[in-house]
Design a protein around this motif. Sequence first.
Motif, PDB file in Angstrom:
ATOM      1  N   HIS A 183       0.851  -1.187   0.000  1.00  0.00           N
ATOM      2  CA  HIS A 183       0.000   0.000   0.000  1.00  0.00           C
ATOM      3  C   HIS A 183       0.886   1.236   0.000  1.00  0.00           C
ATOM      4  CE1 HIS A 183      -3.379   2.561   0.658  1.00  0.00           C
ATOM      5  NE2 HIS A 183      -3.090   2.844   1.911  1.00  0.00           N
ATOM      6  N   GLY A 184       0.562   2.179  -0.869  1.00  0.00           N
ATOM      7  CA  GLY A 184       1.390   3.374  -0.932  1.00  0.00           C
ATOM      8  C   GLY A 184       0.753   4.477  -1.741  1.00  0.00           C
ATOM      9  N   VAL A 185       1.585   5.422  -2.144  1.00  0.00           N
ATOM     10  CA  VAL A 185       1.140   6.561  -2.938  1.00  0.00           C
ATOM     11  C   VAL A 185       1.841   6.502  -4.293  1.00  0.00           C
ATOM     12  CG1 VAL A 185       2.945   8.076  -1.977  1.00  0.00           C
ATOM     13  CG2 VAL A 185       0.869   9.083  -2.969  1.00  0.00           C
ATOM     14  N   VAL A 186       1.134   6.944  -5.332  1.00  0.00           N
ATOM     15  CA  VAL A 186       1.714   6.949  -6.674  1.00  0.00           C
ATOM     16  C   VAL A 186       2.597   8.192  -6.824  1.00  0.00           C
ATOM     17  CG1 VAL A 186       1.245   7.002  -9.150  1.00  0.00           C
ATOM     18  CG2 VAL A 186      -0.258   5.706  -7.615  1.00  0.00           C
ATOM     19  N   VAL A 187       3.850   7.945  -7.202  1.00  0.00           N
ATOM     20  CA  VAL A 187       4.809   9.037  -7.384  1.00  0.00           C
ATOM     21  C   VAL A 187       5.254   9.067  -8.846  1.00  0.00           C
ATOM     22  CG1 VAL A 187       5.600   8.985  -4.991  1.00  0.00           C
ATOM     23  CG2 VAL A 187       6.747   7.556  -6.699  1.00  0.00           C
TER      24      VAL A 187
ATOM     25  N   THR B 289       5.812   5.492 -23.307  1.00  0.00           N
ATOM     26  CA  THR B 289       6.297   5.590 -24.690  1.00  0.00           C
ATOM     27  C   THR B 289       6.215   4.267 -25.435  1.00  0.00           C
ATOM     28  OG1 THR B 289       8.611   5.091 -24.159  1.00  0.00           O
ATOM     29  CG2 THR B 289       7.916   7.382 -23.955  1.00  0.00           C
ATOM     30  N   ILE B 290       6.102   3.148 -24.706  1.00  0.00           N
ATOM     31  CA  ILE B 290       5.990   1.843 -25.378  1.00  0.00           C
ATOM     32  C   ILE B 290       4.621   1.203 -25.128  1.00  0.00           C
ATOM     33  CG2 ILE B 290       8.469   1.382 -25.406  1.00  0.00           C
ATOM     34  CD1 ILE B 290       8.093  -0.406 -22.942  1.00  0.00           C
ATOM     35  N   GLY B 291       3.668   2.027 -24.685  1.00  0.00           N
ATOM     36  CA  GLY B 291       2.298   1.546 -24.542  1.00  0.00           C
ATOM     37  C   GLY B 291       1.998   0.849 -23.220  1.00  0.00           C
ATOM     38  N   PHE B 292       2.907   0.988 -22.258  1.00  0.00           N
ATOM     39  CA  PHE B 292       2.687   0.371 -20.947  1.00  0.00           C
ATOM     40  C   PHE B 292       2.951   1.388 -19.835  1.00  0.00           C
ATOM     41  CE2 PHE B 292       3.118  -3.396 -23.536  1.00  0.00           C
ATOM     42  CZ  PHE B 292       2.216  -4.284 -22.960  1.00  0.00           C
ATOM     43  N   PRO B 293       2.044   2.371 -19.689  1.00  0.00           N
ATOM     44  CA  PRO B 293       2.237   3.348 -18.604  1.00  0.00           C
ATOM     45  C   PRO B 293       2.171   2.651 -17.250  1.00  0.00           C
ATOM     46  CG  PRO B 293       0.024   3.495 -19.514  1.00  0.00           C
ATOM     47  CD  PRO B 293       0.788   2.569 -20.417  1.00  0.00           C
ATOM     48  N   THR B 294       3.004   3.104 -16.332  1.00  0.00           N
ATOM     49  CA  THR B 294       3.051   2.456 -15.013  1.00  0.00           C
ATOM     50  C   THR B 294       2.824   3.460 -13.894  1.00  0.00           C
ATOM     51  OG1 THR B 294       5.461   2.724 -14.893  1.00  0.00           O
ATOM     52  CG2 THR B 294       4.630   0.635 -15.771  1.00  0.00           C
ATOM     53  N   ALA B 295       2.242   2.968 -12.828  1.00  0.00           N
ATOM     54  CA  ALA B 295       2.109   3.720 -11.586  1.00  0.00           C
ATOM     55  C   ALA B 295       3.257   3.292 -10.679  1.00  0.00           C
ATOM     56  CB  ALA B 295       0.767   3.429 -10.938  1.00  0.00           C
ATOM     57  N   ASN B 296       4.106   4.228 -10.333  1.00  0.00           N
ATOM     58  CA  ASN B 296       5.239   3.941  -9.454  1.00  0.00           C
ATOM     59  C   ASN B 296       4.829   4.184  -8.017  1.00  0.00           C
ATOM     60  OD1 ASN B 296       6.713   3.556 -11.789  1.00  0.00           O
ATOM     61  ND2 ASN B 296       7.491   5.656 -11.811  1.00  0.00           N
ATOM     62  N   MET B 297       5.070   3.202  -7.177  1.00  0.00           N
ATOM     63  CA  MET B 297       4.583   3.258  -5.797  1.00  0.00           C
ATOM     64  C   MET B 297       5.679   3.609  -4.796  1.00  0.00           C
ATOM     65  SD  MET B 297       3.052   0.126  -3.484  1.00  0.00           S
ATOM     66  CE  MET B 297       1.531  -0.031  -4.375  1.00  0.00           C
ATOM     67  N   GLN B 298       5.347   4.514  -3.906  1.00  0.00           N
ATOM     68  CA  GLN B 298       6.181   4.762  -2.725  1.00  0.00           C
ATOM     69  C   GLN B 298       5.408   4.242  -1.518  1.00  0.00           C
ATOM     70  OE1 GLN B 298       8.153   8.651  -2.186  1.00  0.00           O
ATOM     71  NE2 GLN B 298       7.276   8.675  -0.130  1.00  0.00           N
TER      72      GLN B 298
ATOM     73  N   VAL C  67       8.793  -0.295  -7.528  1.00  0.00           N
ATOM     74  CA  VAL C  67       7.600  -1.120  -7.707  1.00  0.00           C
ATOM     75  C   VAL C  67       6.716  -0.368  -8.696  1.00  0.00           C
ATOM     76  CG1 VAL C  67       5.629  -2.235  -6.610  1.00  0.00           C
ATOM     77  CG2 VAL C  67       7.771  -1.968  -5.333  1.00  0.00           C
ATOM     78  N   GLU C  68       6.653  -0.865  -9.939  1.00  0.00           N
ATOM     79  CA  GLU C  68       5.917  -0.206 -11.012  1.00  0.00           C
ATOM     80  C   GLU C  68       4.775  -1.116 -11.468  1.00  0.00           C
ATOM     81  OE1 GLU C  68       8.889   2.235 -13.702  1.00  0.00           O
ATOM     82  OE2 GLU C  68       9.540   0.146 -13.545  1.00  0.00           O
TER      83      GLU C  68
END
Length: 296
Positions: A172-176, A184-193, A238-239
């Motif tokens: 559990h965290g916040v998206v940073v 850019t390659i069609g796989f946007p990611t949410a990076n977690m802190q 963690v993406e």
Amino acid sequence: MAVVSTGFFDGVHSGHRLVIGTLVEEASRRSEESVVVTFWPHPRNVLQDEARNLRLLSSLDEKKLMLKALGVDRIEVLPFTKAFASMTGEQYLKEVLVGRFGATAAIFGYDNRIGSDHKTFSDLQPLSSSLGLDIIPCKELGSISSTVIRKALAEGRVRDASDMLGYRYGLHGVVVSGNRLGRTIGFPTANMQLYEPLKLIPAVGVYAVEVETLGGKYLGMSNIGVRPTVGTGNALTVETNIFDFDEDIYGLDITIRFIRRIREEKRFPSLTELKAQLLEDKRLILEGASSEELAK
């Protein structure tokens, strides 16, 4: 008056749940309050027994929520200090459980050890009788322990860990903000802190995950690792790529729950080959999404 159980309860796993179930049932039978007495921080962090390497299965808030969901009336968190750690089992029983919390019964897990002298429930029976305290032991539940679960997660065996926990392990965290390369390659990611820095992160690799954000649940895939395709010396991240999702969630809460490990993280010669592998990873996850294994 209260029926009490005491321990750290890291992860509130299946073995803990057996103890808590007995606690709630016995308290109801006696028409008394069910109370869990737990500690923070972890004893190892205070006693420095491999404290540097210790990672936890649950934050304090997560632990409280899980215990409440199991029907516990009250949760008392005692600061774990060196002075507290020096209390004997007899002192803890007499001064804390009975003296402070008015316990009429104490529910013990099969491997509970109380006090600096590591007393078992059978050791404390004579004293408890004199205090008017009933000690009720719980049966052993296989080889399940927080230590065994931590090992499974550290090896990437998230399904084994979930089986022992009784639920899917999550972060559990916040998206940073990140480098936005995935977009850019069609796989946007949410990076977690992570909100809890001591929370255990499973082994490096790619995982099928369930994602909770913006009040909804989604299927996705998470990469835990150092992104070797885009450079060296990168920090562990963690993406998560959330399937069928296109909302801006920077600065918002996110929870990922691990379903299974897909593969190890590896370096690809080009972004084109990385994208091809991600498409294959997604296909494998979606193929399994309709099975009982992923749908539970």
